[in-house]
Write an enzyme that holds these catalytic residues in place. Sequence first.
Site, PDB file in Angstrom:
ATOM      1  N   GLN A  65       0.856  -1.188   0.000  1.00  0.00           N
ATOM      2  CA  GLN A  65       0.000   0.000   0.000  1.00  0.00           C
ATOM      3  C   GLN A  65       0.891   1.237   0.000  1.00  0.00           C
ATOM      4  O   GLN A  65       1.488   1.598   1.019  1.00  0.00           O
ATOM      5  CB  GLN A  65      -0.925  -0.030   1.208  1.00  0.00           C
ATOM      6  CG  GLN A  65      -1.777  -1.305   1.273  1.00  0.00           C
ATOM      7  CD  GLN A  65      -2.790  -1.394   0.145  1.00  0.00           C
ATOM      8  OE1 GLN A  65      -3.804  -0.697   0.139  1.00  0.00           O
ATOM      9  NE2 GLN A  65      -2.525  -2.262  -0.832  1.00  0.00           N
ATOM     10  N   ALA A 125     -11.478   1.866   5.289  1.00  0.00           N
ATOM     11  CA  ALA A 125     -10.580   1.116   4.404  1.00  0.00           C
ATOM     12  C   ALA A 125      -9.788   2.046   3.481  1.00  0.00           C
ATOM     13  O   ALA A 125      -9.991   3.265   3.463  1.00  0.00           O
ATOM     14  CB  ALA A 125     -11.384   0.109   3.595  1.00  0.00           C
ATOM     15  N   HIS A 126      -8.908   1.444   2.687  1.00  0.00           N
ATOM     16  CA  HIS A 126      -7.995   2.229   1.859  1.00  0.00           C
ATOM     17  C   HIS A 126      -8.730   3.019   0.777  1.00  0.00           C
ATOM     18  O   HIS A 126      -9.717   2.576   0.218  1.00  0.00           O
ATOM     19  CB  HIS A 126      -6.888   1.362   1.252  1.00  0.00           C
ATOM     20  CG  HIS A 126      -7.348   0.237   0.396  1.00  0.00           C
ATOM     21  ND1 HIS A 126      -6.487  -0.686  -0.130  1.00  0.00           N
ATOM     22  CD2 HIS A 126      -8.577  -0.139  -0.049  1.00  0.00           C
ATOM     23  CE1 HIS A 126      -7.145  -1.556  -0.849  1.00  0.00           C
ATOM     24  NE2 HIS A 126      -8.418  -1.245  -0.824  1.00  0.00           N
ATOM     25  N   ASN A 127      -8.215   4.242   0.568  1.00  0.00           N
ATOM     26  CA  ASN A 127      -8.697   5.149  -0.477  1.00  0.00           C
ATOM     27  C   ASN A 127     -10.103   5.696  -0.237  1.00  0.00           C
ATOM     28  O   ASN A 127     -10.707   6.291  -1.132  1.00  0.00           O
ATOM     29  CB  ASN A 127      -8.629   4.492  -1.859  1.00  0.00           C
ATOM     30  CG  ASN A 127      -7.214   4.139  -2.257  1.00  0.00           C
ATOM     31  OD1 ASN A 127      -6.840   2.967  -2.263  1.00  0.00           O
ATOM     32  ND2 ASN A 127      -6.410   5.132  -2.561  1.00  0.00           N
TER      33      ASN A 127
END
Length: 343
Positions: free
Chosen positions: A197, A238-240
């Site tokens: 990531q 979560a991511h983004n």
Amino acid sequence: MKKLTLAELATITGGELFGDESLVVGRVAPMDKAQEGDVTFLSNPKYAKHLSECKATVVMVKAEHKDQCAGNALVVADPYVAFARVVQAMDTTPKPAEDIAPSAVIASDVKMGENVAIGANAVIETGVELGDNVVIGAGCFIGKNAKLGNNTKLWANVTIYHEVSLGDDCLVQSGTVIGSDGFGYANDRGEWIKIPQLGSVRIGNRVEIGACTTIDRGALEDTIIEDNVILDNQLQIAHNVQIGYGTVMPGGTIVAGSTKIGKYCQIGGASVLNGHITIADGVAITGMGMVMRSIEEKGLYSSGIPLQTNREWRKTATRVHRIDEMNKRLKAVEKQLEQKEES
């Protein structure tokens, strides 16, 4: 709590005092438990009938309830907002740290503003930038090249990963982790391959984050939390994910990757938001909402079955499972009726 005169309360709240401005209060209390020396407030009109019995030194009320008060009244535009401002003024909660503890481990190139405090056993890695009046509690970890803006405060055992940035006036409660890896994997014929990531987390100004919340770093671009956002305890971001200005999210909510939440949204506790969807500005979702697709219009949204007795719930669940069968039977009946009409 810090003691204040009624005159000081009037200044803090911008209200108009009807009573003795020299009297002193030292505690904020619920209206039904307030005693002499306390300040209380009426925010729900249905409790106005109890004002005549209230023993508080002063009650913060709207103008229409002033004459119902047994004693001193502080007339304000919004009693609940006034309550919040008074509690802030009287708050004596200790800081997470008062100075730089000898046991703190601080890299030699860390840039620190004025009046920084760092608690025992905290670790501050190379390249970190700390603004003025930053407070870092005991046992915190601040990773390489992270940035904390002016007046930002971390309670004990907060983890800030490398290159994460927090703006000014942020507050992060204990146990929260910001910038850990997002959930990114590729499947190669049954074998899971981890995707590093490479993004980070960017948090704006005046953001509050509760205890034990996790905010993942982006896969390629950053996870973004805009100004004035409030996140409660035990959230998973979560991511983004992008969360817009002024949005609030109570505890237990899960937001899957790459979802964009607009400005001034209110997401009810224990809600689950699917990934790669968009939530419009001003959307409110009631508790335990299951959001599977984008919401394009401002408004109030709900999902799920409200609480019932177990017996009622079992009947409801049985009917839900039979919906497909019932739909087929209904279509068959409609077809028969159409045939009769044609004949």
